[in-house]
Scaffold this motif. Structure first.
Motif, mmCIF file in Angstrom:
data_model
loop_
_atom_site.group_PDB
_atom_site.id
_atom_site.type_symbol
_atom_site.label_atom_id
_atom_site.label_comp_id
_atom_site.label_asym_id
_atom_site.label_seq_id
_atom_site.Cartn_x
_atom_site.Cartn_y
_atom_site.Cartn_z
ATOM 1 N N LEU A 143 -7.631 -4.937 7.253
ATOM 2 C CA LEU A 143 -6.501 -4.718 8.174
ATOM 3 C C LEU A 143 -5.921 -3.311 8.024
ATOM 4 O O LEU A 143 -4.911 -2.987 8.633
ATOM 5 C CB LEU A 143 -5.395 -5.752 7.912
ATOM 6 C CG LEU A 143 -5.719 -7.209 8.216
ATOM 7 C CD1 LEU A 143 -4.486 -8.085 8.010
ATOM 8 C CD2 LEU A 143 -6.256 -7.387 9.628
ATOM 9 N N GLY A 144 -6.570 -2.478 7.198
ATOM 10 C CA GLY A 144 -6.083 -1.119 6.976
ATOM 11 C C GLY A 144 -5.647 -0.916 5.534
ATOM 12 O O GLY A 144 -5.652 -1.841 4.725
ATOM 13 N N LYS A 145 -5.272 0.310 5.229
ATOM 14 C CA LYS A 145 -4.801 0.635 3.891
ATOM 15 C C LYS A 145 -3.408 0.035 3.670
ATOM 16 O O LYS A 145 -2.779 -0.460 4.597
ATOM 17 C CB LYS A 145 -4.792 2.148 3.693
ATOM 18 C CG LYS A 145 -6.187 2.776 3.771
ATOM 19 C CD LYS A 145 -6.169 4.231 3.411
ATOM 20 C CE LYS A 145 -7.558 4.857 3.580
ATOM 21 N NZ LYS A 145 -8.566 4.226 2.710
ATOM 22 N N GLU A 146 -2.951 0.122 2.429
ATOM 23 C CA GLU A 146 -1.708 -0.549 2.033
ATOM 24 C C GLU A 146 -0.550 -0.254 2.974
ATOM 25 O O GLU A 146 0.112 -1.162 3.475
ATOM 26 C CB GLU A 146 -1.345 -0.137 0.601
ATOM 27 C CG GLU A 146 -0.116 -0.820 0.050
ATOM 28 C CD GLU A 146 0.208 -0.358 -1.372
ATOM 29 O OE1 GLU A 146 1.252 -0.780 -1.893
ATOM 30 O OE2 GLU A 146 -0.566 0.428 -1.937
ATOM 31 N N MET A 147 -0.294 1.029 3.230
ATOM 32 C CA MET A 147 0.838 1.393 4.084
ATOM 33 C C MET A 147 0.632 0.925 5.521
ATOM 34 O O MET A 147 1.586 0.547 6.211
ATOM 35 C CB MET A 147 1.061 2.906 4.045
ATOM 36 C CG MET A 147 1.492 3.434 2.682
ATOM 37 S SD MET A 147 3.075 2.758 2.127
ATOM 38 C CE MET A 147 4.181 3.574 3.279
ATOM 39 N N ASP A 148 -0.621 0.932 5.974
ATOM 40 C CA ASP A 148 -0.913 0.457 7.330
ATOM 41 C C ASP A 148 -0.555 -1.018 7.483
ATOM 42 O O ASP A 148 0.018 -1.428 8.500
ATOM 43 C CB ASP A 148 -2.406 0.641 7.649
ATOM 44 C CG ASP A 148 -2.833 2.093 7.654
ATOM 45 O OD1 ASP A 148 -1.989 2.947 7.979
ATOM 46 O OD2 ASP A 148 -4.005 2.373 7.332
ATOM 47 N N VAL A 149 -0.900 -1.812 6.464
ATOM 48 C CA VAL A 149 -0.626 -3.254 6.554
ATOM 49 C C VAL A 149 0.871 -3.524 6.474
ATOM 50 O O VAL A 149 1.400 -4.384 7.188
ATOM 51 C CB VAL A 149 -1.383 -4.037 5.462
ATOM 52 C CG1 VAL A 149 -1.134 -5.536 5.617
ATOM 53 C CG2 VAL A 149 -2.880 -3.760 5.536
ATOM 54 N N ILE A 150 1.571 -2.768 5.619
ATOM 55 C CA ILE A 150 3.035 -2.914 5.554
ATOM 56 C C ILE A 150 3.649 -2.657 6.930
ATOM 57 O O ILE A 150 4.476 -3.429 7.424
ATOM 58 C CB ILE A 150 3.639 -1.962 4.504
ATOM 59 C CG1 ILE A 150 3.223 -2.389 3.097
ATOM 60 C CG2 ILE A 150 5.164 -1.923 4.615
ATOM 61 C CD1 ILE A 150 3.585 -1.378 2.013
ATOM 62 N N ASN A 151 3.217 -1.569 7.566
ATOM 63 C CA ASN A 151 3.739 -1.240 8.894
ATOM 64 C C ASN A 151 3.383 -2.323 9.915
ATOM 65 O O ASN A 151 4.191 -2.656 10.791
ATOM 66 C CB ASN A 151 3.190 0.113 9.354
ATOM 67 C CG ASN A 151 3.761 1.275 8.551
ATOM 68 O OD1 ASN A 151 4.894 1.206 8.073
ATOM 69 N ND2 ASN A 151 2.990 2.330 8.378
ATOM 70 N N SER A 152 2.180 -2.890 9.786
ATOM 71 C CA SER A 152 1.761 -3.955 10.703
ATOM 72 C C SER A 152 2.627 -5.199 10.539
ATOM 73 O O SER A 152 2.980 -5.862 11.523
ATOM 74 C CB SER A 152 0.286 -4.314 10.467
ATOM 75 O OG SER A 152 -0.561 -3.230 10.810
ATOM 76 N N ILE A 153 2.978 -5.526 9.293
ATOM 77 C CA ILE A 153 3.853 -6.677 9.053
ATOM 78 C C ILE A 153 5.221 -6.432 9.682
ATOM 79 O O ILE A 153 5.807 -7.312 10.323
ATOM 80 C CB ILE A 153 3.990 -6.957 7.544
ATOM 81 C CG1 ILE A 153 2.646 -7.393 6.957
ATOM 82 C CG2 ILE A 153 5.032 -8.045 7.285
ATOM 83 C CD1 ILE A 153 2.640 -7.494 5.444
ATOM 84 N N GLN A 154 5.718 -5.220 9.519
ATOM 85 C CA GLN A 154 7.027 -4.889 10.090
ATOM 86 C C GLN A 154 6.997 -4.947 11.616
ATOM 87 O O GLN A 154 8.011 -5.254 12.254
ATOM 88 C CB GLN A 154 7.468 -3.510 9.599
ATOM 89 C CG GLN A 154 7.796 -3.488 8.105
ATOM 90 C CD GLN A 154 7.997 -2.088 7.549
ATOM 91 O OE1 GLN A 154 7.402 -1.127 8.037
ATOM 92 N NE2 GLN A 154 8.827 -1.964 6.533
ATOM 93 N N LEU A 155 5.826 -4.682 12.204
ATOM 94 C CA LEU A 155 5.672 -4.740 13.656
ATOM 95 C C LEU A 155 5.311 -6.141 14.147
ATOM 96 O O LEU A 155 5.310 -6.403 15.350
ATOM 97 C CB LEU A 155 4.582 -3.751 14.102
ATOM 98 C CG LEU A 155 4.919 -2.264 13.956
ATOM 99 C CD1 LEU A 155 3.678 -1.419 14.201
ATOM 100 C CD2 LEU A 155 6.034 -1.877 14.920
ATOM 101 N N GLY A 156 4.944 -7.030 13.210
ATOM 102 C CA GLY A 156 4.608 -8.401 13.578
ATOM 103 C C GLY A 156 3.155 -8.639 13.904
ATOM 104 O O GLY A 156 2.796 -9.711 14.403
#
Length: 318
Positions: free
Chosen positions: A68-81
């Motif tokens: 699903l992407g690198k660590e920061m990418d997944v964090i941002n994806s969670i924040q975006l839903g």
């Protein structure tokens, strides 16, 4: 005329059956670990518990290997839903500065001290700030293997570091600490480290035993100097919006599955660390016991100068 109508009826029946069997909640859980890592095995445990206890009303989809992407990418994806769960640590300091204390050189010198902090006031301060500022909710924590220094000469005291060209991650605190200790830190992408060691562009690197083994550093490094300079932990987090949108009974199941996943991982961790040492020794690496008091004393000034007043207050609690 009958055949097309029959086809429509069959397709409608299949569709309705699929809808009837669909889970109430789907959780997309992405993380960097591969299928051999104990974090992935712990995630499998979470999936098993959540799906079984909910009778299939929860569907957990696992995405190891940064799918699903690198660590920061997944964090941002969670924040975006667009994603729901991940495994993350000190990177959360981008939102919650206290999360930096999850990986500070020589803040922790034993597994026991770390566990006491995580389960006590220090851990509560960090999780509270993460929850308040990131939109993420920690539901479990894993201890990470301590970072050790590998080299082709024995390192027993800070004076042995003089002139050592050492690869470090691009973390300012790490760079400053190793400079203070006497080494020549060189920030470098992890993917470049093996070749740099092989070509003598650098003399050493520092990482947990798991990465020393999986990256085959035993082929280009002789010593594992047990500096244990960073002991840290990492959280399994879920998006708060996702968690709060669930029916109360499913929310309880997710939180309970998080606890069971944590216990399962903790049980694997100690055995995994012991096995890793045995594996590296069998592959020719020699383990060295440095003067940890000398290393900690030398690093302390750099650490204290680098932390903000808020972070320093928490460091002093540790």
């Amino acid at each position: 005329m009958i055949k097309p109508m029959l086809k429509v009826a069959v397709m409608s029946s299949i569709l309705l059956t699929g809808l009837a069997q669909a889970a109430d909640v789907t959780l997309k859980f992405g993380y960097p670990a591969n299928e051999e890592n104990i974090w992935h095995k712990a995630a499998l445990k979470f999936k098993e518990v959540a799906e079984t206890k909910s009778n299939g009303r929860i569907d957990v989809k696992l995405y190891p290997n940064e799918q699903l992407g690198k660590e920061m990418d997944v964090i941002n994806s969670i924040q975006l839903g667009t994603a729901d769960m991940t495994i993350t640590g000190e990177s959360l300091q981008n939102w919650a500065p206290k999360a930096a204390l999850m990986a500070v050189p020589y803040a922790f010198t034993s597994s026991e001290q770390l566990k006491k902090a995580v389960n006590g006031d220090v851990g509560k301060e960090i999780t509270d700030q993460i929850t308040q500022r990131t939109g993420l909710q920690p539901i479990a924590w894993f201890e990470r293997g301590p970072r050790h220094l590998t080299s082709n000469r024995k390192i027993q005291s800070p004076s042995d570091l003089d002139g050592l060209k050492l690869r470090v991650p691009n973390v300012p605190l790490f760079v400053k600490t190793w400079q203070t200790l006497g080494a020549k830190p060189i920030p470098m992408a992890f993917s470049e480290v093996f070749t740099a060691l092989q070509q003598n562009t650098i003399d050493g690197q520092e990482n947990p035993l798991s990465l020393i083994n999986s990256a085959s550093f035993y082929e280009v490094q002789k010593y594992v100097n047990l500096t244990g300079h960073v002991r840290s932990w990492i959280y399994v987090v879920i998006g708060q919006d996702k968690l709060n949108s669930m029916p109360a009974d499913l929310r309880t199941i997710v939180l309970d599955a998080g606890k069971q996943m944590q216990s399962y991982e903790h049980g694997m961790f100690a055995a995994d660390e012991a096995q890793l040492r045995s594996t590296l020794e069998s592959r020719g690496m020699e383990f060295v016991e440095p003067d940890l008091k000398a290393f900690k004393a030398a690093a302390q000034k750099a650490v204290q100068e680098a932390l903000t007043p808020e972070q320093l207050a928490l460091y002093n609690k540790i």
